[in-house]
Write a protein that holds these residues in place. Structure first.
Motif: not given
Length: 348
Positions: A180-183, A199-207, A236-241, A295-305
């Motif tokens: 996710w950081k690279q894309v 974003l994708d829960t499998f692609q991130t957690a699976g990677g 945490k970085e995803l949620a913050a950035t 945690p991936m879904a939570k991080a996305v929601l914590e962006t305000g999405f």
């Protein structure tokens, strides 16, 4: 992660839900049956898988339609648009567009990629869809780095001529931009309003956390504790950035731990282990998978999405050999309950 301030009642009533047509039934299941099951379960949109669209157009044409026969597809696509409208389903996105970026400018790959782009945009006109998903390339014949930025910017500008959007997704088996950081770095550099993230829960957690080639099913070479810390820091970085407005949708699935570790080698088709794993071992959340997707879904929601949550499942059962698809309605309704549980767990 810090205690959540996310509100379940608000989010579960606000987040719009989508379901990928490739994620229910088989390749031979009529698209009409898939759509009726998705609609009956309460989903409000679909990701339209291009192979499903081709099959649908073939059934209307009375003969097999080639995936690059765009005029014929465009002739029949408006009927699908009408069918979706009658079922109160929005066509959220056309997917999956693969191996787009990085081709040498004089190569056949570059020519073919842009031929597909033009054809897909025509299809988007005909079917009534304003977003295309582009997965990060898994070709070994392409350039990385700034070429992805250049190509995605040009794609964004081309799609923007029609007011269409580009959702760039990291595929965890990609040769370039598997995370996710690279894309996100690519999307930031592209700097076009209509180019964002899928974003994708499998692609991130699976990677970042899992590995289908190991006995544990986790990335090895680091301690389990260190792996958990690294994954938590990434979330945490995803949620913050990542700004919420640059997330176009979140695709949702889990993964089964393979019954025995996959070979680390590519298969006869050239597919890497995580690509093979992705194809048949991805159930809905809370249905036998083992990835840390909450945690991936939570991080996305914590962006305000508060945008689209879309089920993209490839459920071949725990052995990857297939499941019983005789009850499409029941499966789709189970997926809706899974969505609600994921939101619930993500607000804790």
């Amino acid at each position: 992660m810090a205690p959540s301030t996310l509100n379940y009642d608000h989010l579960v009533s606000t987040i719009p839900t989508s379901y990928a047509t490739c994620s229910i039934g088989t390749s031979s299941t009529p698209l009409e049956e898939k759509l009726r099951a998705i609609s009956s379960a309460g989903f409000s949109a679909i990701e339209l898988a291009f192979p499903d669209l081709v099959s649908y157009c073939s059934s209307l044409a009375g003969h097999d339609v080639s995936p690059d026969d765009y005029p014929t597809i465009c002739t029949h696509a408006p009927k699908l648009r009408q069918l979706c409208s009658s079922l109160f389903l929005k066509i959220l996105m056309l997917q999956p567009f693969s191996n787009f970026e990085g081709w040498p400018l004089s190569s056949q790959g570059y020519t073919d990629a842009w031929k597909r782009v033009r054809g897909w945009r025509d299809v988007m006109d005909a079917v009534g869809c304003d977003m295309i998903q582009v997965g990060s390339t898994d070709s070994e014949e392409v350039e990385g780095g700034k070429r992805a930025v250049k190509d995605l910017r040009e794609l964004g500008e081309f799609m923007g001529e029609k007011g269409y959007r580009v959702a760039y997704e990291n595929w965890c088996w990609a040769t370039h931009n598997p995370g996710w950081k690279q894309v996100w770095e690519v999307v930031k550099a592209v700097d076009r309003e209509n180019v964002g993230l899928c974003l994708d829960t499998f692609q991130t957690a699976g990677g970042e956390w899992a590995d289908p080639t190991t006995g544990s099913g986790r990335i090895e070479g680091v301690s389990e504790e260190e792996l958990e810390k690294e994954y938590e820091a990434s979330m945490k970085e995803l949620a913050a950035t990542v700004p919420k407005e640059k997330i176009l949708l979140l695709q949702i699935s889990d993964a089964y731990k393979p019954p025995k570790p996959f070979s680390a080698d590519k298969d006869e088709s050239g597919t890497r282990p995580r690509g093979r794993w992705s194809h048949d071992f991805r159930p809905m959340p809370f249905d036998g998978g083992y990835l840390p997707i909450v945690p991936m879904a939570k991080a996305v929601l914590e962006t305000g999405f508060e945008g689209w949550f879309s089920m993209e499942i490839f459920d071949g059962g725990e052995d990857g050999k297939g499941i019983d698809w005789s009850h499409l309605n029941g499966y789709a309704k189970k997926a809706m309950e899974s969505h609600k549980k994921l939101v619930k767990e993500s607000t804790k």
